[in-house]
Motif scaffolding. Structure first.
Motif, mmCIF file in Angstrom:
data_model
loop_
_atom_site.group_PDB
_atom_site.id
_atom_site.type_symbol
_atom_site.label_atom_id
_atom_site.label_comp_id
_atom_site.label_asym_id
_atom_site.label_seq_id
_atom_site.Cartn_x
_atom_site.Cartn_y
_atom_site.Cartn_z
ATOM 1 N N THR A 78 0.831 -1.206 0.000
ATOM 2 C CA THR A 78 0.000 0.000 0.000
ATOM 3 C C THR A 78 0.860 1.247 0.000
ATOM 4 O O THR A 78 2.037 1.216 0.417
ATOM 5 C CB THR A 78 -0.944 0.006 1.220
ATOM 6 O OG1 THR A 78 -1.834 1.129 1.135
ATOM 7 C CG2 THR A 78 -0.172 0.087 2.534
ATOM 8 N N GLY A 79 0.290 2.350 -0.451
ATOM 9 C CA GLY A 79 0.917 3.651 -0.294
ATOM 10 C C GLY A 79 1.844 4.072 -1.416
ATOM 11 O O GLY A 79 2.213 3.294 -2.291
ATOM 12 N N VAL A 80 2.241 5.336 -1.348
ATOM 13 C CA VAL A 80 3.025 5.973 -2.403
ATOM 14 C C VAL A 80 4.430 5.387 -2.502
ATOM 15 O O VAL A 80 4.939 5.149 -3.597
ATOM 16 C CB VAL A 80 3.083 7.494 -2.173
ATOM 17 C CG1 VAL A 80 3.986 8.180 -3.193
ATOM 18 C CG2 VAL A 80 1.676 8.092 -2.226
ATOM 19 N N ALA A 81 5.074 5.120 -1.370
ATOM 20 C CA ALA A 81 6.451 4.621 -1.390
ATOM 21 C C ALA A 81 6.552 3.268 -2.079
ATOM 22 O O ALA A 81 7.564 2.945 -2.692
ATOM 23 C CB ALA A 81 7.015 4.537 0.027
ATOM 24 N N GLY A 82 5.469 2.477 -2.006
ATOM 25 C CA GLY A 82 5.464 1.153 -2.639
ATOM 26 C C GLY A 82 5.381 1.202 -4.146
ATOM 27 O O GLY A 82 5.635 0.199 -4.818
ATOM 28 N N GLY A 83 5.016 2.361 -4.694
ATOM 29 C CA GLY A 83 4.961 2.506 -6.142
ATOM 30 C C GLY A 83 4.054 1.473 -6.801
ATOM 31 O O GLY A 83 2.943 1.201 -6.343
ATOM 32 N N GLU A 84 4.560 0.884 -7.867
ATOM 33 C CA GLU A 84 3.745 -0.051 -8.651
ATOM 34 C C GLU A 84 3.421 -1.335 -7.878
ATOM 35 O O GLU A 84 2.440 -2.008 -8.171
ATOM 36 C CB GLU A 84 4.446 -0.373 -9.971
ATOM 37 C CG GLU A 84 3.532 -0.804 -11.094
ATOM 38 C CD GLU A 84 2.409 0.175 -11.404
ATOM 39 O OE1 GLU A 84 1.383 -0.290 -11.929
ATOM 40 O OE2 GLU A 84 2.524 1.381 -11.121
ATOM 41 N N ALA A 85 4.218 -1.675 -6.874
ATOM 42 C CA ALA A 85 3.872 -2.826 -6.029
ATOM 43 C C ALA A 85 2.550 -2.576 -5.320
ATOM 44 O O ALA A 85 1.709 -3.474 -5.198
ATOM 45 C CB ALA A 85 4.976 -3.102 -5.012
ATOM 46 N N SER A 86 2.343 -1.336 -4.851
ATOM 47 C CA SER A 86 1.068 -0.990 -4.211
ATOM 48 C C SER A 86 -0.075 -1.084 -5.216
ATOM 49 O O SER A 86 -1.125 -1.665 -4.931
ATOM 50 C CB SER A 86 1.126 0.424 -3.634
ATOM 51 O OG SER A 86 2.137 0.539 -2.662
ATOM 52 N N SER A 87 0.133 -0.533 -6.401
ATOM 53 C CA SER A 87 -0.930 -0.522 -7.406
ATOM 54 C C SER A 87 -1.270 -1.928 -7.889
ATOM 55 O O SER A 87 -2.440 -2.300 -7.964
ATOM 56 C CB SER A 87 -0.517 0.332 -8.607
ATOM 57 O OG SER A 87 -0.268 1.651 -8.220
ATOM 58 N N MET A 88 -0.235 -2.715 -8.217
ATOM 59 C CA MET A 88 -0.495 -4.027 -8.834
ATOM 60 C C MET A 88 -0.738 -5.133 -7.820
ATOM 61 O O MET A 88 -1.804 -5.722 -7.779
ATOM 62 C CB MET A 88 0.666 -4.408 -9.748
ATOM 63 C CG MET A 88 0.601 -3.765 -11.116
ATOM 64 S SD MET A 88 1.832 -4.440 -12.243
ATOM 65 C CE MET A 88 1.005 -5.910 -12.840
ATOM 66 N N GLN A 89 0.299 -5.445 -6.988
ATOM 67 C CA GLN A 89 0.125 -6.525 -6.013
ATOM 68 C C GLN A 89 -0.938 -6.175 -4.978
ATOM 69 O O GLN A 89 -1.621 -7.055 -4.467
ATOM 70 C CB GLN A 89 1.433 -6.830 -5.289
ATOM 71 C CG GLN A 89 2.436 -7.617 -6.089
ATOM 72 C CD GLN A 89 3.437 -6.722 -6.782
ATOM 73 O OE1 GLN A 89 3.167 -6.212 -7.860
ATOM 74 N NE2 GLN A 89 4.591 -6.510 -6.171
#
Length: 440
Positions: free
Chosen positions: A186-197
């Motif tokens: 989750t969150g901004v720092a996670g970048g695409e990991a937050s969006s996809m996973q």
């Protein structure tokens, strides 16, 4: 087909320039090690041809920028370029890539490629295909069988709904103290990991899956959908009930690395919604060798919200070979693509690169399946996978998703307020006329 007629001398003396990414970590030369012998074999089989490999050493985003600069001019354009599937549509929109349909129409092997992987190669505006995928990844659920035993949860475990996932997390929280029950990036720092996973694994499991982020028929971005709020509410539930790591930990810049190299190997995380690549952390050559992973970790498909449809959902990325619009020798470049993407060569590449096969015949190949004990499971998720909308505006939409997630993770905004902010952010980014109201 012109590309196949080149043995008669049409490509004699021709050279093709092949561009691919060399990661900044120069110790990772897997692709260079694979392509070198392939070039030797191809040149031997096609006398008079030369294949010049041009590695571009750069981070992912810098690589995208550098290859676009190369493709702008006939003087610098390569004949073949390695493209991230997420950027193909934006590169087509920029006029950088050549459609491959005339080649594909007479290439029998194309029938062996999985439909979702082929669909990711198409440009929405003209329906033409601009790349040949050579690998993908899928996402599912990793769970620690030892922690499940302590919690009294039977294995093998395959949740049928989102509620089943939350129930297991609540059980772990109650019975195995000191462990993070469930990780949703989750969150901004996670970048695409937050969006996809994190988010899209939920969003694409809602009933309006095909049109949950981008409506391909209307060619508009979706706002105000019930599915978006439901996915956001799942994230809110995890963090408001203390079913995940602390918000401070989850929002940290290095959290993704910590999950793979610390939390999972140390038995501090019970359930992780994550990717097929996770064993790369734990194999002998990985950053955190952990021989016990094969017996400790179990895998489950991510369920759809209420078990509807096929009952499971995955998200995929991956890479593909494309021919630039200004390539000097497109026919010879196509011939090299065909050579790289034979069943045998594809199986070898997917094995050495620890990636998921996009050819359905490779996905059942014994050598490929033996390369990693998880390959069979994650390859079987390909028919139920989704790809991100490969459009230039996706990066802005993805950033808005991460902000919405962070707001509900920290409790700074309600689900409704965070979803409303997402809607207005997207309308600002793409234009209100390029959005459509989602299903309720």
């Amino acid at each position: 087909m012109s590309g196949c007629g080149s043995d008669s001398g049409g490509s004699s003396g021709k050279t093709i320039k092949v561009v691919y990414q060399q990661q900044l970590n120069n110790s990772n030369k897997v692709q260079a090690g694979f392509l070198g012998p392939m070039v030797d074999q191809f040149e031997k089989a096609n006398p008079g041809t030369t294949v010049k490999l041009v590695p571009v050493t750069a981070s992912e985003n810098d690589y995208y920028t550098k290859i676009q600069l190369m493709m702008r001019s006939p003087a610098t354009a390569p004949d073949l370029v390695y493209e991230d599937t997420a950027t193909i549509n934006s590169d087509v929109a920029g006029g950088y890539l050549k459609p491959l349909d005339t080649y594909l129409n007479t290439w029998q092997d194309w029938a062996s490629f999985a439909a979702p992987a082929k669909a990711a190669m198409k440009y929405a505006a003209d329906g033409k295909t601009y790349g040949v995928p050579d690998n993908t990844d899928t996402r599912g659920i990793w769970y620690n069988k030892q922690l499940f035993a302590q919690a009294g949860i039977a294995v093998p475990w395959q949740p049928k709904t989102w509620d089943d996932v939350l129930t297991a997390a609540r059980t772990v929280k109650a019975k195995v103290p000191g462990v993070a029950p469930l990780n949703v990036y989750t969150g901004v720092a996670g970048g695409e990991a937050s969006s996809m996973q994190g988010f899209e694994m939920l969003l694409y499991g809602t009933p309006a899956a095909n049109d949950s982020l981008y409506d391909t028929k209307q060619q508009k971005w979706v706002v105000g959908s019930k599915g978006f709020k439901d996915a956001l509410n799942f994230v809110h539930t995890v963090f408001s009930e203390g079913l995940g790591p602390s918000a401070q930990q989850a929002l940290g810049a290095n959290f993704q690395a910590a999950v793979g190299t610390e939390m999972i190997p140390q038995g501090k995380l019970a359930i992780d919604i994550d990717g097929s690549w996770m064993p790369n952390n734990w194999i002998r050559t990985g950053p955190e060798p952990w021989p016990q992973w094969e017996t400790t970790m179990g895998m489950a498909a991510m369920p759809t919200q209420s078990g509807q449809g096929s009952g499971k959902v995955s998200m995929s990325g991956g890479w593909a070979w494309s021919i630039p619009a200004k390539a000097k020798s497109p026919d010879l470049a196509w011939k090299f693509i065909q050579f790289l993407e034979t069943k045998a060569n594809s199986a070898q590449w997917n094995s050495v690169n620890a990636t998921i096969a996009v050819r359905t015949d490779v996905a059942t190949d014994p050598a490929y399946l033996k390369a990693l004990p998880t390959n069979e499971f994650f390859s079987a998720l390909v028919p139920d996978t989704f790809y991100r909308p490969g459009l230039p505006a996706y990066t802005q939409v993805s950033s808005s998703i991460q902000k919405a997630m962070e707001a509900v993770t920290t409790g700074q905004a309600s689900v409704d307020k965070a979803a409303g902010t997402f809607d207005s952010d997207v309308k600002t980014a793409v234009g209100a006329d390029k959005t459509v109201q989602g299903a309720q």
